[in-house]
Design a protein around this motif. Structure first.
Motif, mmCIF file in Angstrom:
data_model
loop_
_atom_site.group_PDB
_atom_site.id
_atom_site.type_symbol
_atom_site.label_atom_id
_atom_site.label_comp_id
_atom_site.label_asym_id
_atom_site.label_seq_id
_atom_site.Cartn_x
_atom_site.Cartn_y
_atom_site.Cartn_z
ATOM 1 N N LEU A 1 -78.693 68.715 -15.411
ATOM 2 C CA LEU A 1 -80.054 68.293 -15.740
ATOM 3 C C LEU A 1 -80.806 67.971 -14.458
ATOM 4 O O LEU A 1 -80.341 67.174 -13.642
ATOM 5 N N GLY A 2 -81.974 68.586 -14.283
ATOM 6 C CA GLY A 2 -82.833 68.260 -13.164
ATOM 7 C C GLY A 2 -83.728 67.082 -13.502
ATOM 8 O O GLY A 2 -83.659 66.527 -14.606
ATOM 9 N N LEU A 3 -84.591 66.712 -12.569
ATOM 10 C CA LEU A 3 -85.470 65.565 -12.783
ATOM 11 C C LEU A 3 -86.408 65.803 -13.960
ATOM 12 O O LEU A 3 -86.625 64.905 -14.787
ATOM 13 N N VAL A 4 -86.974 67.002 -14.059
ATOM 14 C CA VAL A 4 -87.868 67.304 -15.179
ATOM 15 C C VAL A 4 -87.111 67.243 -16.502
ATOM 16 O O VAL A 4 -87.621 66.720 -17.508
ATOM 17 N N ASP A 5 -85.887 67.739 -16.509
ATOM 18 C CA ASP A 5 -85.064 67.668 -17.722
ATOM 19 C C ASP A 5 -84.791 66.225 -18.120
ATOM 20 O O ASP A 5 -84.795 65.887 -19.309
ATOM 21 N N VAL A 6 -84.543 65.384 -17.134
ATOM 22 C CA VAL A 6 -84.308 63.965 -17.397
ATOM 23 C C VAL A 6 -85.549 63.325 -18.007
ATOM 24 O O VAL A 6 -85.459 62.522 -18.946
ATOM 25 N N LEU A 7 -86.725 63.684 -17.503
ATOM 26 C CA LEU A 7 -87.973 63.140 -18.055
ATOM 27 C C LEU A 7 -88.181 63.597 -19.495
ATOM 28 O O LEU A 7 -88.650 62.824 -20.344
ATOM 29 N N ILE A 8 -87.840 64.857 -19.775
ATOM 30 C CA ILE A 8 -87.931 65.352 -21.153
ATOM 31 C C ILE A 8 -86.999 64.549 -22.059
ATOM 32 O O ILE A 8 -87.384 64.108 -23.156
ATOM 33 N N LEU A 9 -85.757 64.342 -21.595
ATOM 34 C CA LEU A 9 -84.795 63.553 -22.375
ATOM 35 C C LEU A 9 -85.308 62.135 -22.614
ATOM 36 O O LEU A 9 -85.237 61.616 -23.733
#
Length: 275
Positions: free
Chosen positions: A187-195
């Motif tokens: 998970l990248g930073l953007v993926d973490v924000l989506i989560l």
């Protein structure tokens, strides 16, 4: 305005015990923290419930921003959305927009119309017996004193800044957890924000002692959006819950016992305050 220079020690201990109560007793434990702060700092309990309400308004505002970001990124990235999340994406934008408008209206009302609203409420109660009216007037005045922290532009800016910093720290915790799973959960930073955008609403459902909502939403997002295997997604969700909720419990119980608060007294405080 109630107490410009409170004791940070009192605030910290009440916060630690309060979040421990949330983990142990679910959402009724939310009321332990404002109750303890009011007792420790010798300010009206109603004023701290008002401050708690403001905190939740700003938290919801930040969660809505994250959720809106998550929706836009999901649509822009072309991620595959399974049937279980289709209804969330379909209704999420409309519900989020309506909540955002409602929050802005509440903030505007509290900021500019607090005093007229206070007078109107007291005027509507003038027919009550004098003794009962005096008690209600005290509670109403304390409630509106609790939202006075928003009346100046500097104070409002600081609250917004503190909210942004707090959520940035939460995001950092999520990202660090994702890094600990590197190689198996990518998970990248953007993926973490989506989560975070999805989980921030799932955490509203808090089953005493076991969490609930955030784990379910975490697993759904990780499996449906990012294609992570169920067992890995479940492990990630459990670790996420442990870090964000359970980690505070040992320290909270130690402080509570040190201050003479046991399991039953904390539960009683939460139940009575919620009523």
């Amino acid at each position: 305005p109630l107490k410009p220079h409170p004791s940070m020690r009192n605030l910290l201990s009440a916060t630690v015990v309060g979040f421990t109560a949330i983990t142990l007793f679910g959402r009724p434990g939310e009321f332990v923290r404002p109750y303890l702060i009011a007792r420790k700092e010798q300010v009206p309990v109603a004023s701290q419930f008002a401050a708690w309400m403001l905190e939740r308004i700003f938290d919801l505002l930040m969660a809505l921003l994250l959720f809106a970001f998550a929706l836009t990124r999901v649509q822009a990235s072309g991620l595959h959305v399974g049937e279980k999340l289709t209804w969330v994406l379909a209704a999420g934008g409309k519900v989020g927009g309506a909540l955002g408008v409602a929050i802005l209206l509440v903030l505007l009302s509290l900021r500019h119309f607090a005093e007229p609203l206070r007078r109107r409420l007291l005027g509507a109660l003038h027919h009550l017996p004098e003794k009962r009216l005096a008690g209600l007037e005290k509670i109403i005045n304390a409630l509106f004193q609790g939202v006075e922290s928003m009346r100046s532009d500097a104070a409002l800016f600081l609250v917004l800044l503190y909210s942004a910093l707090e959520w940035a720290l939460i995001c950092l915790c999520y990202w660090c957890l994702a890094q600990s799973f590197a190689g198996i959960v990518n998970l990248g930073l953007v993926d973490v924000l989506i989560l975070m955008g999805f989980v921030s609403f799932g955490s509203v459902v808090q089953i005493p002692g076991v969490g609930g909502g955030m784990q379910v939403v975490s697993v759904l997002v990780l499996t449906e959006l990012f294609g992570i295997r169920l067992e890995l997604a479940s492990a990630f969700a459990v670790f996420l819950w442990a870090i964000t909720f359970v980690a505070i419990v040992p320290l909270g119980l130690f402080i509570a016992l040190k201050e003479g608060l046991d399991w039953h007294s904390l539960k009683r405080i939460g139940r009575e305050a919620s009523e």
